[in-house]
Design an enzyme around this catalytic site. Structure first.
Site: not given
Lengths: 165, 743
Positions: B481, B704
């Site tokens: 993704g 992240e």
């Protein structure tokens, strides 16, 4: 039993325990509808039954004799996307893609509900709701996207709804 | 000429071919190339391969928490219609998943049950319904546990061990923290707690296992790192890695939970081997919660000492984390604390509390995600105590090199992110805590810094140009993704001068060159560099065929241009085509520079004056992560990270029953991930940056960065809104109510 799935007739004899979702995925070979939780909690399995959005994991196949079922595969193909599918691509309304078929089917059902004047928790006017971003978010909250494309999903739906109006 | 180009990052790469490419693909907000497949339901995930004679496997988890199994009562269910067999292998089944990147088998052996929900058997049947029914009926008999269960963090928190050093040392000390704290005019000594969390990827863990006639185990699996997963699984099964092939073309989210081989793959492979037919096994959502991996709960004591002007003299970050016996992974809460702020006296420690809970391991931004909840809230508290703006406090403590190793930062724009964000967000409108009201809502603003260490992993790829002048990229790298399909196509297209639609990217098959896999935000930098290097090699081959120097070659729209000639790639490469392999590996640059992506989060929240409910009203993230390869997919990564931050701050709380170790909320109705209505329209801004120390793309990790610090900005906004400082995450209304001003 007889089902109409994406406009095609299907004769299947499902186990009485078979959910509509498993019928689609395991017996008809339409794996576009996804199993995320099998509990009606995530919305990845959303399909349209006689035009209304339904969590297909929460309904048994045997309850749908002669029903008209539309899955993501029935909305458009990779070479011929529906306006909603194309808007999801344009606005990046997805990442991993697993919740996406459910989001798109849900969006189609949701826009129809608004058109019919169904109110929601956030509607200012319960019988004639206006499709604000807040309305879209509220009405799409049965479809979880852990990648969290929510702002983009709202953008995609707003664009399609606007073109439709 | 060799048709492979390898690079170990021992030196900076001052120039990048991406800056001189002519195709115009890099950085553009291009749509995902696999998008049409995903939005039409035609992308194929692990459980969606139509294999002949496939049988359905449903896993049986222990319904007790500890004890030795005395009997798995298979006979009583084998006679049920459709049931083929009940398979278990006490020695070989995986007790818990393996961590990411390991090449050893996961911890095996399930006879002595180590936590509730441990997978102990698999029921295989002709239909899913039959298998599920039988699995529910299987009775697993067991002895009473030998020792008392350790189910309660509170009662166990004093019994700690020092875990083995991992990505960072478990313990670190510099200078004299206690002395500096004693002398500092401004000190803060507070403890934050965060609960266990679950990645809750939308696709449950799934494996379809098929041993073919050549004795090869083909796994269609939901796995983020096929190269190492293949080795883990082979070792678990006692076969050579060359006998295992993993195919993971589409993965329905991972966020760390699908880094290592999980129990369903081992069980499905063993059942398929035993029964001589393919077995498809998808975990139930409750099993994903109970028997895969959680982010550890944490207790983090933050000590900050500053001089009168706010300059930090002391930083202490002591974390208690938890895991199962025998598992080394510790949540590295202090990862970014090592380099985010200057201070001479520092202690960053991690200690382990052993609990009989499911495995703790990586979840999106291990360490930073929860570590920056503590550090960035503590900075906010310190700023308040000193009476200066929290952005100013960060300016004052901006280090000019790594405060521990003294090596230079490879690139760092933290203060610019903060300043740019402050301007865009209207930070100057921030008022004193509890003083801004909008109807029944108290409104506040919060800020936090974001940092996520940049990593490079070994990664290889093969790129081919065929007689039609079209390119193919092959690597077992995955796209979970993250946008890998698209950015690898962009890199190849840019460097080879081939339109994106003529570049095919084939991912997630271990028959292709081994890629870095998806994890640790290293995917784009690592696998992208391998594609870059393969294309660099191809450019040399093309230049040779053109009879020009590679530097004098321009590739655009399927043509090579040089020496006043323009020749189609199709003609140049001929019938045999051209191919090359590229491989990147980390090198001295890792140690010679401190590499990290940076950002600043801004949040505006409303706290309901009657109920204490918190609503996020708007958020802005300003990020600097080196070159942005695709503005659209990069932005989406940040949106996703920021939303994880909303969950961590306000809703996500995996609850372990302290009496029996049972997970209280093992489904998506009770474990609250943010839904659409919880997430306002979020803003993301990228600062222009190049990092020549990171890799030849000059790009750093971004997957992240968005979560790191995001929850802290929300927590700080909650404090600014209502004057209540909650240090026990998530910030639910019950923790706010008592502190709200009287009505």
């Amino acid at each position: 039993m007889h089902f109409t799935i994406n406009g095609q007739s299907h004769e299947v004899e499902p186990d009485i325990r078979t959910s509509l979702l498993d019928l689609l995925r395991e017996h008809v070979g339409l794996t576009g509808s996804k199993k995320g939780c099998d509990h009606g909690q995530c919305g990845a399995c959303t399909v349209l039954i006689n035009g209304r959005r339904v969590n297909s994991c929460l309904t048994l196949a045997v309850m749908h004799q002669d029903d008209d079922i539309t899955t993501i595969e029935g909305l458009g193909t990779p070479d011929n996307l529906s306006p909603m599918q194309a808007a999801f691509v344009k606005h990046d309304g997805y990442q991993c893609g697993y919740c996406t078929p459910g989001q798109i089917c849900s969006a189609m059902g949701m826009l129809d509900e608004v058109k019919k004047g169904w109110g929601s928790h956030v509607s200012k006017d319960l019988t004639n709701p206006e499709l604000t971003d807040e309305e879209i978010s509220e009405r799409m909250s049965g479809n979880i996207c852990r990648c969290s494309a929510y702002p983009n999903i709202v953008d995609a739906i707003r664009e399609v709804a606007g073109a439709d109006a | 000429m060799s048709n492979s180009t390898n690079l170990t990052m021992d030196k900076p790469t001052p120039t990048s071919l991406l800056d001189t490419g002519a195709q115009g693909l890099i950085g553009e907000p291009l749509q995902r190339t696999e998008g049409p497949l995903k939005v039409s339901g035609n992308a194929t995930y692990a459980a969606e391969y139509a294999l002949e004679k496939v049988a359905y496997g449903v896993l049986v988890g222990s319904d007790f928490t500890l004890g030795k199994i005395t009997k798995v009562d298979a006979e009583s269910v084998k006679s049920l219609p459709g049931v083929i067999d009940v398979v278990t292998d006490f020695d070989s089944f995986a007790r818990n998943p393996q961590q990411g990147g390991e090449t050893k088998a996961p911890t095996q052996g399930v006879e002595d049950v180590a936590y509730r929900g441990e997978i102990v058997a698999i029921v295989v049947a002709e239909s899913f319904e039959a298998a599920r029914d039988a699995a529910h009926r299987v009775v697993v008999e067991h002895d009473a546990p030998k020792a008392e269960g350790r189910y309660d963090f509170e009662t166990q928190r004093h019994k700690t061990d020092k875990p083995a050093d991992d990505q960072i040392p478990a313990h670190f000390s510099q200078g004299d923290l206690a002395g500096a704290m004693a002398e500092a005019p401004h000190v803060l000594d507070v403890t934050y707690t965060t609960p266990s969390q679950n990645s809750a990827a939308m696709e449950p863990h799934a494996t379809t296992a098929h041993w073919d006639e050549d004795g090869i185990l083909n796994i269609y699996g939901a796995y983020q790192m096929p190269s190492s997963d293949k080795q883990q699984l082979a070792k678990a099964l006692g076969v050579s890695a060359s006998k295992v092939r993993i195919i993971a073309r589409y993965i329905g989210g991972g966020f760390g939970s699908k880094l290592g081989i999980a129990p369903e793959a081992v069980a499905a492979a063993i059942a398929a081997r035993q029964l001589g037919r393919p077995v498809k096994c998808v975990m139930a959502r409750s099993q994903v919660f109970e028997a895969t991996v959680r982010r550890s709960n944490t207790e983090q004591r933050m000590r900050l000492g500053a001089d009168a002007q706010g300059k930090l003299t002391a930083i202490g970050h002591d974390s208690l984390v938890s895991n199962l016996d025998g598992e080394d992974f510790f949540e590295p809460c202090g990862m970014a604390t090592h380099f985010l702020y200057a201070a001479e006296n520092r202690e960053i420690n991690h200690d382990m509390v052993r609990l009989d809970w499911l495995l703790a391991g990586s979840m999106r931004a291990p360490g930073e995600a929860v570590g920056q909840l503590a550090l960035e809230c503590a900075m906010d508290e310190l700023a308040e105590a000193i009476g200066i703006d929290p952005i100013e406090l960060r300016h004052i403590n901006e280090p000019d090199c790594d405060p521990e190793t003294q090596v230079p930062f490879s690139s760092r724009q933290l203060t610019r992110c903060l300043d740019e964000g402050a301007r865009k967000f209207g930070w100057d409108k921030r008022a004193a805590p509890g003083t801004t009201r909008d109807g029944e809502w108290l409104v506040g603003l919060g800020v936090a810094a974001a940092a996520r260490g940049n990593m490079l992993q070994k990664s290889a790829a093969k790129v081919t140009i065929n007689v039609l002048g079209k390119a193919t990229v092959e690597t077992d790298m995955t796209d979970i993704g993250t946008g890998t399909y698209t950015i690898l196509g962009q890199i190849a297209g840019e460097l080879l001068g081939i339109p994106l639609e003529d570049v095919e990217v084939k991912l997630g098959d271990t028959n292709s060159p081994p890629g870095a896999g998806s994890g640790g935000s290293w995917g784009a930098g690592s696998s992208g560099s391998s594609v870059y290097l393969a294309c660099e090699n191809l450019r040399e081959q093309i230049a040779e065929k053109m009879g020009v120097a590679a530097e004098g070659l321009t590739l655009k729209d399927g043509h090579a241009i040089g020496d006043n000639r323009r020749v189609s790639l199709s003609e140049l490469v001929g019938d045999r085509g051209l191919s090359a392999e590229g491989a990147i590996a980390p090198g001295k640059q890792e140690k010679d520079t401190r590499q990290s992506s940076y950002g600043a989060h801004f949040a505006e929240v409303g706290v309901n004056t009657t109920t204490g409910e918190v609503r996020v009203r708007r958020m802005l993230g300003v990020f600097a992560a080196g070159r942005i390869l695709n503005e659209k997919t990069a932005r989406s990564q940040c949106l996703g990270g920021m939303t994880f931050g909303i969950g961590a701050a306000l809703t996500e709380d995996l609850i372990h029953d302290p009496r029996n170790g049972k997970l209280v909320n093992r489904d998506l109705a009770e474990y609250h991930v943010p839904v659409n209505a919880d997430v306002p329209q979020l803003d993301v801004v990228f600062l222009e940056e190049r990092d020549v120390h990171a890799n030849p793309l000059h790009a750093k990790g971004i997957g992240e960065l968005g979560i790191s610090g995001a929850g802290a900005a929300i927590a700080n906004a909650v404090y600014n809104a209502c004057g209540v400082r909650v240090r026990d995450f998530p910030i639910t209304l019950d923790k706010i109510l008592d502190g709200l001003p009287a009505m």
